[in-house]
Every structure is written in structure tokens, then in C-alpha cells.
Write a protein that holds these residues in place. Structure first.
Motif, PDB file in Angstrom:
ATOM      1  N   GLU B  79       0.761  -1.238   0.091  1.00 13.83           N
ATOM      2  CA  GLU B  79      -0.238  -0.060   0.072  1.00 13.83           C
ATOM      3  C   GLU B  79       0.790   1.372   0.078  1.00 13.83           C
ATOM      4  OE1 GLU B  79      -4.265   0.432   1.382  1.00 13.83           O
ATOM      5  OE2 GLU B  79      -3.361  -0.854   3.175  1.00 13.83           O
ATOM      6  N   VAL B  83       0.347   4.306  -2.716  1.00  9.20           N
ATOM      7  CA  VAL B  83       0.327   5.531  -2.592  1.00  9.20           C
ATOM      8  C   VAL B  83       1.474   6.554  -3.044  1.00  9.20           C
ATOM      9  CG1 VAL B  83      -1.129   5.491  -0.626  1.00  9.20           C
ATOM     10  CG2 VAL B  83       1.036   5.633  -0.113  1.00  9.20           C
ATOM     11  N   LEU B  84       2.629   6.035  -2.872  1.00  4.72           N
ATOM     12  CA  LEU B  84       3.687   6.912  -3.410  1.00  4.72           C
ATOM     13  C   LEU B  84       3.871   7.017  -5.044  1.00  4.72           C
ATOM     14  CD1 LEU B  84       6.637   5.626  -0.910  1.00  4.72           C
ATOM     15  CD2 LEU B  84       5.279   7.871  -0.914  1.00  4.72           C
ATOM     16  N   LEU B  87       1.162   9.307  -5.960  1.00  3.18           N
ATOM     17  CA  LEU B  87       1.366  10.684  -5.908  1.00  3.18           C
ATOM     18  C   LEU B  87       2.374  11.132  -7.001  1.00  3.18           C
ATOM     19  CD1 LEU B  87       2.100  13.293  -4.171  1.00  3.18           C
ATOM     20  CD2 LEU B  87       3.752  12.050  -2.945  1.00  3.18           C
ATOM     21  N   ARG B  90      -0.121  11.408  -9.802  1.00  2.57           N
ATOM     22  CA  ARG B  90      -0.731  12.572  -9.836  1.00  2.57           C
ATOM     23  C   ARG B  90      -0.030  13.988 -10.243  1.00  2.57           C
ATOM     24  NH1 ARG B  90      -1.623  15.843  -5.649  1.00  2.57           N
ATOM     25  NH2 ARG B  90      -1.148  14.502  -4.169  1.00  2.57           N
ATOM     26  N   GLU B 204      -3.931   8.915 -10.098  1.00  2.33           N
ATOM     27  CA  GLU B 204      -3.398   8.296  -8.799  1.00  2.33           C
ATOM     28  C   GLU B 204      -4.080   7.254  -8.331  1.00  2.33           C
ATOM     29  OE1 GLU B 204      -3.898  11.240  -5.907  1.00  2.33           O
ATOM     30  OE2 GLU B 204      -3.002  10.267  -4.324  1.00  2.33           O
ATOM     31  N   MET B 205      -5.417   7.056  -8.646  1.00  9.30           N
ATOM     32  CA  MET B 205      -6.164   5.943  -8.156  1.00  9.30           C
ATOM     33  C   MET B 205      -5.698   4.489  -8.792  1.00  9.30           C
ATOM     34  SD  MET B 205      -7.614   6.627  -5.388  1.00  9.30           S
ATOM     35  CE  MET B 205      -7.775   8.029  -4.567  1.00  9.30           C
ATOM     36  N   ARG B 208      -2.591   3.460  -7.492  1.00  7.87           N
ATOM     37  CA  ARG B 208      -2.773   2.610  -6.207  1.00  7.87           C
ATOM     38  C   ARG B 208      -3.375   1.320  -6.459  1.00  7.87           C
ATOM     39  NH1 ARG B 208      -4.604   7.408  -2.202  1.00  7.87           N
ATOM     40  NH2 ARG B 208      -5.330   5.746  -1.038  1.00  7.87           N
TER      41      ARG B 208
END
Lengths: 232, 232
Positions: B79, B83-84, B87, B90, B204-205, B208
Motif C-alpha cells: 500500500e 500511494v507513493l 502521488l 498525480r 493516482e487511483m 494505487r
DNA sequence: GATGTTGTATTTGGATCCAAAGTAAAGGTC
DNA sequence: GACCTTTACTTTGGATCCAAATACAACATC
């Protein structure tokens, strides 16, 4: 055993953070060793640690150099902390927060309320806030179900200006900083509210936004510079 | 200068990753030094590096021990990478991706298409995919505007099963792995699509979600275990 | 018999020594 | 005069030595 190893790491970390060594300058083992009054061995050990922390980087084939940080690096480091703390908050909301943790968070919330209740900020309040802020963040990150997230945040916090407690810009302008801490306090309370209701996405976004408080809120509140100064 | 320092770090990393040392076991400097055929000095240096990487942790006041990883740790590490990388994606979408980067990403997309075009997977395809996958991810992370994000990901990837190229579970069941790589390919293409249109949140999503492919997609596709095995 | 204390052995941290790699400088050749 | 080569020096990496601290064990005392 004087255990000067740890000491050398933190002393070097401080020296680098204070800009004692110019960015990009090559660090010689012997020079640093003499300067710190120790042998080359602990310095060599410390260099490896600081390399992993990101404060030093290898200078070609010949030793290490002080890593230079751009405005973009600082901004990124803050965002990295934001997404990681956001991840921790979301996991916490999704897995449900224990009564004990909720009670602990409430303690730091209350401390914040008490601190800001008098309507202004004193010199010594800065340290108090820094402490409760640290406890608040550590409580959330430490309860995310695995130390992995906390480790990633800890490594990121080694970068200058990235740590959560580098909010305070100017202890001369306490009246203006007060508004910033007010916002931080509201964000803390909103995070706890979201956590309590199991609102994972909301908790995550609140934490991500909360990370920006030391970076972008300055211009918003009409403070001098938007860029924070570390204060430890 | 044999530069055995780096070598000792990677050799130890491999030994630990392969479970050669039981989790929680104390590592003596002399024992490891003799086992690797070097002096204590490079081992001491390597221990500090591996401590920062998170593979070792201090065992009280006396030396280091192999860190033990739970299921939750592995899940968290994946996870964190998600997220990184999210990021990074994004930021890339928000700042606009250059023509050069878009072209490069298109190269790896096309390589993936070519690889999967024949409808099945061969033994040697695994390495090819691993390579193009690595290039794809590095291209995105490396263009996020600052090395800080990439550094954080790199440190996280030192943890077992966290790296992006630890997708392949079983080189015996290539026909079943094929479907997983098909999904990964689609996700790659969707990410590039989102980046091209400046859809930051979507990029981003997608990133992830993409991180979970080695973790949770197994059960979905009816593969044996949902848990991946590192393959480097 | 249990607990506290002392002594010994193991192990880590720090300093020094030696070798090798890299860099810079000086000299020579085209 | 420029470029290549060789040499000398600087600096890092590895090995060894010594000291200090911790852990373990044996012994003594209550």
C-alpha cells in the motif's frame, strides 16, 4: 564504550541541517573525523546511515557529498508525508479505532484546545504544541497496523522541513502563527471525527491536506514567506 | 580496492530475503564476517545500511537481529508503494507530461502489447515483462519533479515482496499468470491515458490499485495463493 | 533454595595500519 | 602548444588490535 556512533550520526545530522556544510560539498572522512574529534571508523559508519537517510549522496567514486535540496524537493517531501499519514489514517478508519486510541487522541485534542483557549500564543507554547502535535501524529501512524508506514514516514522526516513539527516559522510573529495553529487544531479534530465514524477517504484527505499547513498556509494567512523553517 | 562493501550489502540482502537467516535471529558480526569471507569492517558498515533499509533492527544493546515481517507488514508495504507511485502519477498529470516522456511510456506500453499479443506466456517472457514493468514505473516516478518520491519508493522496495517487479508467483503456472499480466497491461495503458489527459486523481487511483496486483489479484483469478514471491 | 554479587567470556565500538583505487600534477612527445 | 603518459599524492576500503560494555555463569550469602 562511549557509543559515539549514534552521537556522530546525530551531530552530523544537526550540522548538515544547520547548513554548516554547503550543499554539494564533498565530505572527507578524515576532515569530519578530526572536526568531531573521533576516529575515521565511526564517521564511516555514520556516512552510511546518513546516505540511507538521504542527507548524503555518493559523489561519484570518491566519498560522499551533502545532498542539495530544491524547493521542489521540500514540496515533494511534504506531500510524501501527507500521503503516508493519509494512508495510516485511512487504514485506521477502515479497521476501526480502539477505545484506548480514541481516548489518547482525545487527550491531545484537549491539550490543543487548552493551549489555544486563551486566544493568543506565548513563546513557550511553541514547544508544548510541538510535543502534542508529535504525539497526535505518532498515535495515528503507530496504530496503522504495521510499523512499515511509520518507518517510511520516519525516513522521510529526516529530510529538512519535512517533519510534522516544523510548522512554526517565526517565533517573533506569534500572533500570526496563532491562526495557523488554530487551523491545525481544527484539522486534528476533524481527523478524529472522521476516524471515529469510519470515514476512511475523508480521514485520508484531511491528513493529506493537513500536511500542507507548514508549506502553503503562510501565503493564505498573509504571513511573510510560505516556506517553513525547521525549529529543532 | 575490491569494493566489497556494496557486495556485502547485496549478498546479505539476498541471504535475508531468501530466509537464510531465521526471522528474529541475532546476527553476530564475526559469524557473518567469517561466513562471507571478509573482515568485520565491511559487515559493520553493511549492518548500518541494512538497518536503515529496514531489514535489520537493533537487538537491544547488543547488535542486530533479522526483522520479522508479518502478513500485515507485507500488505502495508504494498500500500505504501501504491500511494507513493500514485502521488508521482498525480503530480505528473498535474504538471503535464512532456512529449519525450509520453513517447518513452508508449515504448513500454508497446513492448507489453507485443509480449502479450501471442496469447500465452513463455518462461523467458517473465524477465522481459519484469524489465519493461520496471522501466515503466521508473519512468513515471523519475519524472515526478523530485527524486524524493523515488527515494522513498526505493527504500520501501527493500522490504520483501514490496517491489513492483515481484508480481510473478509461479513460473510453473504461466497460463494463469498470463491473465494477471493482461490486467497489469491494461492498467499501464489506463495510467498513460489518464496522464495524457491531465487526470490527476484518476492517474493516482489507478496507480494505487495497480500496486495490489501482486497481492490481491491472485484470489480473484483463482490462482493458488494470493501472496506473491519475490523473483530476483 | 533463592537471590544478589562478582568474575569471566563474548561481542561490539573505536583507533590504527596497510593496500588499492582515483585524482592531480608534472613531464615528455608529437 | 596540445595531448598523452607516467608518477606521486590524496583518499577511501579492509583488516587487525585494543578497550569497554554486556551477558552469562559460578559462587557466596541470606
Amino acid at each position: 564504550m562511549g557509543n559515539s556512533d549514534k552521537s556522530v550520526v546525530s551531530r552530523l545530522r544537526k550540522l548538515i541541517g544547520e547548513g554548516h556544510y554547503p550543499s554539494g560539498e564533498r565530505l572527507g572522512e578524515v576532515a569530519v573525523a578530526e572536526q568531531l574529534g573521533v576516529s575515521r571508523t565511526p564517521v564511516r559508519l555514520a556516512f552510511r546511515t546518513l546516505e540511507q537517510e538521504g542527507l548524503l549522496q555518493r559523489a561519484g567514486k570518491r566519498g560522499f557529498m551533502v545532498r542539495e535540496f530544491t524547493e521542489a524537493d521540500v514540496h515533494c517531501a511534504v506531500e510524501v508525508r501527507g500521503v503516508l499519514e493519509g494512508l495510516a489514517a485511512r487504514r485506521l478508519a477502515e479497521h476501526g479505532l480502539s477505545g484506548a486510541l480514541e481516548a489518547e487522541l482525545q487527550v491531545w485534542i484537549q491539550r490543543g484546545r487548552d493551549l489555544l483557549a486563551k486566544g493568543y500564543l506565548e513563546e513557550r507554547d511553541v514547544d508544548v504544541w510541538s510535543e502534542l502535535n508529535r504525539h497526535f501524529h505518532e498515535a495515528i501512524v503507530g496504530s496503522a497496523g504495521s510499523p512499515v508506514i511509520g518507518d517510511a514516514i520516519a525516513r522521510n522526516n529526516h529530510l529538512p522541513f519535512a517533519a510534522a513539527d516544523s510548522i512554526i516559522i517565526d517565533s517573533e510573529a506569534l500572533d500570526r502563527e496563532y491562526r495557523k495553529l488554530q487551523l491545525a487544531q481544527v484539522q486534528h479534530e476533524l481527523v478524529v471525527q472522521a476516524l471515529r465514524h469510519g470515514e476512511g477517504a475523508r480521514a485520508e484527505m484531511l491528513m493529506r491536506e493537513h500536511a500542507f499547513i507548514g508549506l502553503r498556509y503562510g501565503e493564505l494567512l498573509g504571513l511573510g514567506s510560505g516556506r517553513g523553517q525547521a525549529e529543532d
